[in-house]
Motif scaffolding. Structure first.
Motif, PDB file in Angstrom:
ATOM      1  N   ASP A   1      -2.377  -1.795   5.681  1.00 20.78           N
ATOM      2  CA  ASP A   1      -1.969  -2.886   4.784  1.00 20.78           C
ATOM      3  C   ASP A   1      -2.633  -2.740   3.422  1.00 20.78           C
ATOM      4  OD1 ASP A   1      -0.424  -4.042   6.795  1.00 20.78           O
ATOM      5  OD2 ASP A   1      -1.961  -5.519   7.350  1.00 20.78           O
ATOM      6  N   ARG A   2      -3.944  -2.472   3.412  1.00 21.73           N
ATOM      7  CA  ARG A   2      -4.662  -2.308   2.134  1.00 21.73           C
ATOM      8  C   ARG A   2      -4.135  -1.106   1.360  1.00 21.73           C
ATOM      9  NH1 ARG A   2      -8.996  -3.496   5.510  1.00 21.73           N
ATOM     10  NH2 ARG A   2      -9.725  -1.331   5.463  1.00 21.73           N
ATOM     11  N   THR A   3      -3.840  -0.022   2.069  1.00 20.53           N
ATOM     12  CA  THR A   3      -3.312   1.182   1.421  1.00 20.53           C
ATOM     13  C   THR A   3      -1.951   0.902   0.802  1.00 20.53           C
ATOM     14  OG1 THR A   3      -4.532   2.597   2.947  1.00 20.53           O
ATOM     15  CG2 THR A   3      -2.677   3.603   1.790  1.00 20.53           C
TER      16      THR A   3
ATOM     17  N   ASN B   1      -0.793  -1.990  -0.196  1.00 23.36           N
ATOM     18  CA  ASN B   1      -0.995  -2.875  -1.353  1.00 23.36           C
ATOM     19  C   ASN B   1      -1.521  -2.098  -2.556  1.00 23.36           C
ATOM     20  OD1 ASN B   1      -0.050  -5.142  -0.027  1.00 23.36           O
ATOM     21  ND2 ASN B   1      -2.064  -5.718   0.719  1.00 23.36           N
ATOM     22  N   ARG B   2      -2.441  -1.153  -2.313  1.00 27.21           N
ATOM     23  CA  ARG B   2      -2.960  -0.323  -3.403  1.00 27.21           C
ATOM     24  C   ARG B   2      -1.842   0.546  -3.984  1.00 27.21           C
ATOM     25  NH1 ARG B   2      -5.646   3.379  -0.901  1.00 27.21           N
ATOM     26  NH2 ARG B   2      -4.279   5.028  -1.543  1.00 27.21           N
TER      27      ARG B   2
ATOM     28  N   ALA C   1      -5.033  -2.913   9.414  1.00 31.63           N
ATOM     29  CA  ALA C   1      -5.565  -3.532   8.197  1.00 31.63           C
ATOM     30  C   ALA C   1      -5.754  -2.486   7.103  1.00 31.63           C
ATOM     31  CB  ALA C   1      -6.884  -4.237   8.492  1.00 31.63           C
ATOM     32  N   LEU C   2      -6.207  -1.285   7.473  1.00 28.91           N
ATOM     33  CA  LEU C   2      -6.346  -0.200   6.508  1.00 28.91           C
ATOM     34  C   LEU C   2      -4.982   0.178   5.934  1.00 28.91           C
ATOM     35  CD1 LEU C   2      -7.961   2.004   5.052  1.00 28.91           C
ATOM     36  CD2 LEU C   2      -7.653   3.433   7.098  1.00 28.91           C
TER      37      LEU C   2
END
Length: 107
Positions: A42-44, A46-47, A39-40
């Protein structure tokens, strides 16, 4: 991503959107359904993609300004190169997860 990718990882490993302190690729053996580190990642990713879109807008603005100086152009190009490298790493990672290795990786 520096363009110096190592051999393709086994199918069950995910290329992460960051590198080790030594600049080597990081991989994750992902659990089914993901996990905290997945999940981290994925967020990275996307950022990184949002940042790339912002850098592209800024680069277009700078390029449209005939008064932009050499330093401004250099800083914009540096940010663009960094964003492009991140974006290529995300695309490569997602392509690997889809089973779509590009021709350069195959030989």
């Amino acid at each position: 991503m520096s363009g110096e990718e190592e051999a393709l990882p086994p199918d069950d490993l995910r290329l992460l959107p960051w590198v080790t302190d030594a600049g080597k690729p990081c991989y994750l053996s992902a659990a089914p359904g993901g996990g905290v580190l997945s999940a981290l990642a994925d967020r990275t990713e996307n950022r990184q993609l949002r940042t790339a879109a912002e850098v592209l807008c800024e680069a277009r603005r700078v390029l449209a300004d005939p008064a932009a100086g050499a330093l401004t152009l250099r800083l914009t190009l540096t940010a663009g190169a960094r964003a492009l490298a991140d974006t290529l790493r995300v695309a490569h990672s997602r392509g690997l997860r889809l089973g779509a290795a590009d021709e350069a990786d195959q030989g």
